[in-house]
Design a protein around this motif. Structure first.
Motif, PDB file in Angstrom:
ATOM      1  N   ASP A  22       0.817  -1.213   0.000  1.00 50.46           N
ATOM      2  CA  ASP A  22       0.000   0.000   0.000  1.00 50.46           C
ATOM      3  C   ASP A  22       0.854   1.268   0.000  1.00 50.46           C
ATOM      4  N   ALA A  23       2.159   1.149   0.235  1.00 49.02           N
ATOM      5  CA  ALA A  23       3.051   2.308   0.171  1.00 49.02           C
ATOM      6  C   ALA A  23       3.409   2.582  -1.287  1.00 49.02           C
ATOM      7  N   LEU A  24       3.380   3.830  -1.677  1.00 51.90           N
ATOM      8  CA  LEU A  24       3.697   4.216  -3.047  1.00 51.90           C
ATOM      9  C   LEU A  24       5.191   4.117  -3.318  1.00 51.90           C
ATOM     10  N   VAL A  25       5.995   4.686  -2.425  1.00 47.88           N
ATOM     11  CA  VAL A  25       7.432   4.833  -2.661  1.00 47.88           C
ATOM     12  C   VAL A  25       8.219   3.736  -1.956  1.00 47.88           C
ATOM     13  N   ASN A  26       9.176   3.188  -2.678  1.00 44.78           N
ATOM     14  CA  ASN A  26      10.089   2.199  -2.107  1.00 44.78           C
ATOM     15  C   ASN A  26      11.334   2.888  -1.554  1.00 44.78           C
ATOM     16  N   ARG A  27      11.931   3.795  -2.357  1.00 44.67           N
ATOM     17  CA  ARG A  27      13.192   4.421  -1.955  1.00 44.67           C
ATOM     18  C   ARG A  27      13.365   5.766  -2.652  1.00 44.67           C
ATOM     19  N   VAL A  28      13.961   6.733  -1.931  1.00 43.54           N
ATOM     20  CA  VAL A  28      14.333   8.034  -2.493  1.00 43.54           C
ATOM     21  C   VAL A  28      15.842   8.177  -2.298  1.00 43.54           C
ATOM     22  N   PHE A  29      16.575   8.463  -3.379  1.00 38.75           N
ATOM     23  CA  PHE A  29      18.028   8.561  -3.296  1.00 38.75           C
ATOM     24  C   PHE A  29      18.532   9.517  -4.371  1.00 38.75           C
ATOM     25  N   PRO A  30      19.757   9.976  -4.430  1.00 41.28           N
ATOM     26  CA  PRO A  30      20.806   9.745  -3.440  1.00 41.28           C
ATOM     27  C   PRO A  30      20.641  10.672  -2.249  1.00 41.28           C
ATOM     28  N   ASN A  35      16.198  10.707  -7.324  1.00 41.10           N
ATOM     29  CA  ASN A  35      15.662   9.485  -7.911  1.00 41.10           C
ATOM     30  C   ASN A  35      14.685   8.826  -6.945  1.00 41.10           C
ATOM     31  N   VAL A  36      13.595   8.315  -7.492  1.00 36.82           N
ATOM     32  CA  VAL A  36      12.554   7.675  -6.689  1.00 36.82           C
ATOM     33  C   VAL A  36      12.218   6.326  -7.322  1.00 36.82           C
ATOM     34  N   THR A  37      12.193   5.260  -6.501  1.00 38.61           N
ATOM     35  CA  THR A  37      11.704   3.968  -6.983  1.00 38.61           C
ATOM     36  C   THR A  37      10.380   3.683  -6.285  1.00 38.61           C
ATOM     37  N   PHE A  38       9.469   3.071  -7.012  1.00 37.76           N
ATOM     38  CA  PHE A  38       8.123   2.810  -6.505  1.00 37.76           C
ATOM     39  C   PHE A  38       7.920   1.325  -6.215  1.00 37.76           C
ATOM     40  N   ASN A  39       6.939   1.031  -5.376  1.00 41.04           N
ATOM     41  CA  ASN A  39       6.546  -0.343  -5.066  1.00 41.04           C
ATOM     42  C   ASN A  39       5.584  -0.838  -6.127  1.00 41.04           C
ATOM     43  N   GLY A  40       6.081  -1.087  -7.303  1.00 45.99           N
ATOM     44  CA  GLY A  40       5.241  -1.569  -8.393  1.00 45.99           C
ATOM     45  C   GLY A  40       5.224  -0.587  -9.544  1.00 45.99           C
ATOM     46  N   ASN A  41       4.571  -0.994 -10.610  1.00 47.76           N
ATOM     47  CA  ASN A  41       4.487  -0.191 -11.823  1.00 47.76           C
ATOM     48  C   ASN A  41       3.369   0.842 -11.685  1.00 47.76           C
TER      49      ASN A  41
END
Length: 118
Positions: free
Chosen positions: A34-42, A50-56
């Motif tokens: 249910d969380a949108l974002v997996n990781r924000v870096f650097p 850069n942002v990676t999401f939990n799914g497409n």
């Protein structure tokens, strides 16, 4: 998200049977779905976040970047970003703390504190 592929080894020495194959790709998520974002870096960031999401993600993602005083530094949106979003902050920002807010269309904001300007 983490992507794994398993190597499977089947062997039976008395019969001389030996078979090696690879599994399909297995996807593991760090956070609940249910969380949108997996990781924000650097961290700290320079002119790109850069942002990676939990799914497409197949909807519009809105983002807002604030300095620590609460002033809006940048606002934008990305249509159908997939599993990755790169935010170009443009000119070099002053060194300091920033707040990034992200949300999928119609959803609630997820907020992240970042160090930037490096």
């Amino acid at each position: 998200m983490y992507f794994y592929r398993l190597r499977v080894i089947n062997e039976n020495e008395p019969t001389g049977y030996n078979h090696v194959f690879y599994s399909p790709i297995v996807v593991m998520q760090r956070r609940p779905s249910d969380a949108l974002v997996n990781r924000v870096f650097p961290g700290p960031f320079g002119n790109t976040i850069n942002v990676t999401f939990n799914g497409n993600i197949e909807k519009t993602v809105e983002y807002e970047l604030f300095d620590i005083a609460g002033r809006l530094v940048q606002r934008g949106k990305a249509d159908n970003p997939g599993v990755f979003l790169s935010i170009d902050t443009g000119a070099r920002l002053a060194k300091g703390a920033y707040v990034l807010r992200l949300r999928e269309s119609g959803g609630t904001f997820e907020t992240f504190k970042l160090a930037g300007g490096w």
